[in-house]
Design a protein around this motif. Structure first.
Motif, PDB file in Angstrom:
ATOM      1  N   VAL A  25       0.836  -1.210   0.000  1.00  0.00           N
ATOM      2  CA  VAL A  25       0.000   0.000   0.000  1.00  0.00           C
ATOM      3  C   VAL A  25       0.866   1.254   0.000  1.00  0.00           C
ATOM      4  N   CYS A  26       0.501   2.219  -0.872  1.00  0.00           N
ATOM      5  CA  CYS A  26       1.089   3.565  -0.801  1.00  0.00           C
ATOM      6  C   CYS A  26      -0.031   4.579  -0.963  1.00  0.00           C
ATOM      7  N   LEU A  27       0.300   5.812  -1.268  1.00  0.00           N
ATOM      8  CA  LEU A  27      -0.739   6.844  -1.379  1.00  0.00           C
ATOM      9  C   LEU A  27      -1.466   6.743  -2.725  1.00  0.00           C
ATOM     10  N   SER A  33       3.821   1.200  -4.459  1.00  0.00           N
ATOM     11  CA  SER A  33       3.208  -0.115  -4.187  1.00  0.00           C
ATOM     12  C   SER A  33       3.070  -1.003  -5.423  1.00  0.00           C
ATOM     13  N   GLY A  59      -3.943   1.815  -3.173  1.00  0.00           N
ATOM     14  CA  GLY A  59      -3.611   3.136  -2.646  1.00  0.00           C
ATOM     15  C   GLY A  59      -4.601   3.575  -1.587  1.00  0.00           C
ATOM     16  N   THR A  60      -4.126   4.391  -0.649  1.00  0.00           N
ATOM     17  CA  THR A  60      -5.072   4.968   0.306  1.00  0.00           C
ATOM     18  C   THR A  60      -5.835   6.114  -0.366  1.00  0.00           C
ATOM     19  N   PRO A 104       2.443  -1.050   4.220  1.00  0.00           N
ATOM     20  CA  PRO A 104       2.520   0.343   3.787  1.00  0.00           C
ATOM     21  C   PRO A 104       3.962   0.783   3.541  1.00  0.00           C
ATOM     22  N   ASN A 109       0.975   6.416   5.084  1.00  0.00           N
ATOM     23  CA  ASN A 109       0.158   5.291   4.591  1.00  0.00           C
ATOM     24  C   ASN A 109      -0.249   4.398   5.763  1.00  0.00           C
ATOM     25  N   ASN A 112      -3.045   5.926   7.847  1.00  0.00           N
ATOM     26  CA  ASN A 112      -4.317   5.815   7.116  1.00  0.00           C
ATOM     27  C   ASN A 112      -4.876   4.400   7.216  1.00  0.00           C
ATOM     28  N   ASP A 144       8.413   8.778  -1.143  1.00  0.00           N
ATOM     29  CA  ASP A 144       7.555   9.035  -2.304  1.00  0.00           C
ATOM     30  C   ASP A 144       8.390   9.650  -3.429  1.00  0.00           C
TER      31      ASP A 144
END
Ligand code: 4NP
Length: 173
Positions: A25-27, A33, A59-60, A104, A109, A112, A144
């Motif tokens: 998981v990333c943004l 991710s 993604g979040t 994450p 992340n 979240n 990022d």
């Protein structure tokens, strides 16, 4: 900071399983991710364990739903022999039941995800990518690359190749 399980503890609780299900998981789910998904898939395929692993990413955020990974990430990954074909999706509540580990890329992340987890058992599946990255590399999160140059994408791939190899070694039979 939560008391994360050690890699030895993760080995003890997960390595006996017939199927291992990993969600990165990333943004945005267009850089880090999906790259992690492609890197781990390549390692698993190389080892002949493809059938045992279910690997996905999300993604979040919801900015890029349906899109392929960022062109820059695809180019840098491709130079390492890794083709990224994931289509962006957002994290959903059922992910906390459908995966064994939810990984994450950075602390934001992670926060979240902790808000989205419904139970302590679900929350215990959240283990940051940095837990798998060799301490000698001195990164406690995967930065990022979206607003960075080429070196940002190369750094992400270096960290992910290190972390995913250690993740694989931890959970392989
Ligand atoms: P990622 O990078 O979280 O590694 O996929 C980003 C991609 C897009 C955005 C932010 C981070 N964005 O704000 O659109």
């Amino acid at each position: 900071m939560p008391n994360y399980p050690t890699l030895d503890q993760l080995h003890d609780t997960l390595s006996h399983k017939d199927k291992i299900r990993i969600l990165f998981v990333c943004l945005g789910n267009i850089c880090r991710s999906p790259a992690a998904e492609g890197v781990l898939e390549a390692i698993v395929n190389e080892a002949g364990e493809a059938g045992r692993w279910e690997i996905d990413s999300a993604g979040t955020g919801n900015y890029h739903i349906g899109q392929l990974p960022d062109k820059r990430m695809r180019v840098h990954a491709s130079r390492r022999g890794i083709e990224l074909t994931h289509h962006c999706r957002q994290v959903r509540a059922t992910d906390f039941d459908d995966f064994d580990l939810i990984i994450p890329m950075d602390g934001s992340n992670e926060q979240n995800l902790r808000r989205l987890a419904a139970t302590e058992q679900q929350e215990s599946k959240i283990i940051p990518m940095a837990q798998f990255i060799d301490m000698a590399l001195r990164y406690d999160y995967v930065p990022d690359p979206y607003y960075e140059g080429a070196e940002g994408f190369e750094l992400v791939l270096d960290l992910l190749q290190n972390g995913c190899a250690r993740l694989f070694d931890t959970l392989r039979r």
